[in-house]
Write an enzyme that holds these catalytic residues in place. Structure first.
Site, mmCIF file in Angstrom:
data_model
loop_
_atom_site.group_PDB
_atom_site.id
_atom_site.type_symbol
_atom_site.label_atom_id
_atom_site.label_comp_id
_atom_site.label_asym_id
_atom_site.label_seq_id
_atom_site.Cartn_x
_atom_site.Cartn_y
_atom_site.Cartn_z
ATOM 1 N N ASP A 1 -0.379 3.115 -43.603
ATOM 2 C CA ASP A 1 0.399 3.002 -44.838
ATOM 3 C C ASP A 1 1.347 1.791 -44.792
ATOM 4 O OD1 ASP A 1 1.789 4.671 -42.811
ATOM 5 O OD2 ASP A 1 3.369 4.833 -44.308
ATOM 6 N N HIS B 1 4.660 0.252 -42.556
ATOM 7 C CA HIS B 1 4.549 1.134 -41.388
ATOM 8 C C HIS B 1 3.395 0.692 -40.491
ATOM 9 C CE1 HIS B 1 4.773 5.623 -39.952
ATOM 10 N NE2 HIS B 1 5.225 4.777 -39.056
ATOM 11 N N HIS C 1 6.667 2.695 -46.475
ATOM 12 C CA HIS C 1 5.640 3.697 -46.205
ATOM 13 C C HIS C 1 4.971 4.111 -47.512
ATOM 14 C CE1 HIS C 1 7.411 4.960 -42.197
ATOM 15 N NE2 HIS C 1 8.502 4.490 -42.769
ATOM 16 N N GLU D 1 9.761 5.491 -48.501
ATOM 17 C CA GLU D 1 8.445 6.107 -48.722
ATOM 18 C C GLU D 1 8.076 5.982 -50.197
ATOM 19 O OE1 GLU D 1 5.432 7.614 -46.852
ATOM 20 O OE2 GLU D 1 7.192 8.420 -45.825
HETATM 21 ZN ZN LIG Z 1 4.514 5.868 -42.890
#
Ligand SMILES: [Zn+2]
Length: 183
Positions: free
Chosen positions: A166, A156, A35, A117
């Site tokens: 993303d 993602h 992400h 992330e």
């Molecule tokens: Zn994401």
């Protein structure tokens, strides 16, 4: 350099516990989801993402925060622009990062995935430090969880097309896999 995983935690990461997780329902972990986000959007180095992942985001602190402050989300790992890693959820737990999602016919990807992330935005290149830290974390995960395979590392946007964009078109998959396959 090598990173290490012990009892579901990346040893080299800072640990900040998130409540936004629950038990995996017996499914094996065989997918990694990359992400990208930052809070406020496209501003780096602040505590917004950490606050979001720990349900401490102040909805008054930024106009955008009012929309998202009530979300209950967290990735397992957050990699800052300088490569520093924070872990929020034990890999053996299910982190709430993917939302409505589907991978190779299976829905609810949180059940069987690990979410990473990167601090960033879709229109901004990620940093060399982030690729290096990500590759080290991925190598440690691939080593610790034999059910993972580098063929099953996705963005993602790949598992929630039309809903999520993303880590964005500037995420350099080729550079990541070059790092993964070196050494
Ligand atoms: Zn994401």
């Amino acid at each position: 350099m090598r990173y290490h995983i012990e009892s579901g935690r990346l040893v080299e990461a800072q640990w900040v516990e998130s409540p936004n997780c629950d038990a995996r329902s017996g499914q094996i972990i065989d997918l990694i989801v990359i992400h990208g986000m930052s809070l406020p959007p496209n501003q780096f180095g602040g505590e917004g993402v950490v606050q979001l992942f720990t349900n401490q985001l102040n909805s008054d602190a930024h106009p955008y925060y009012a929309e998202i402050a009530n979300l209950r989300v967290s990735a397992h790992l957050f990699i800052r622009r300088d490569g520093q890693i924070i872990q929020f959820v034990n890999f053996d737990q299910r982190a709430w990062h993917a939302g409505v999602s589907r991978y190779q016919g299976r829905s609810a990807c949180n059940d069987f995935s690990i979410g990473i992330e990167l601090e960033g935005g879709d229109a901004i290149c990620y940093t060399a430090s982030q690729y290096q830290a990500l590759a080290l974390a991925l190598k440690a995960l691939l080593n610790a969880y034999p059910t993972l395979d580098e063929k099953h590392i996705v963005g993602h946007s790949d598992i929630a097309p039309g809903r999520k964009t993303d880590p964005g078109p500037l995420f350099n998959w080729r550079a990541l896999f070059r790092l993964l396959n070196n050494s």
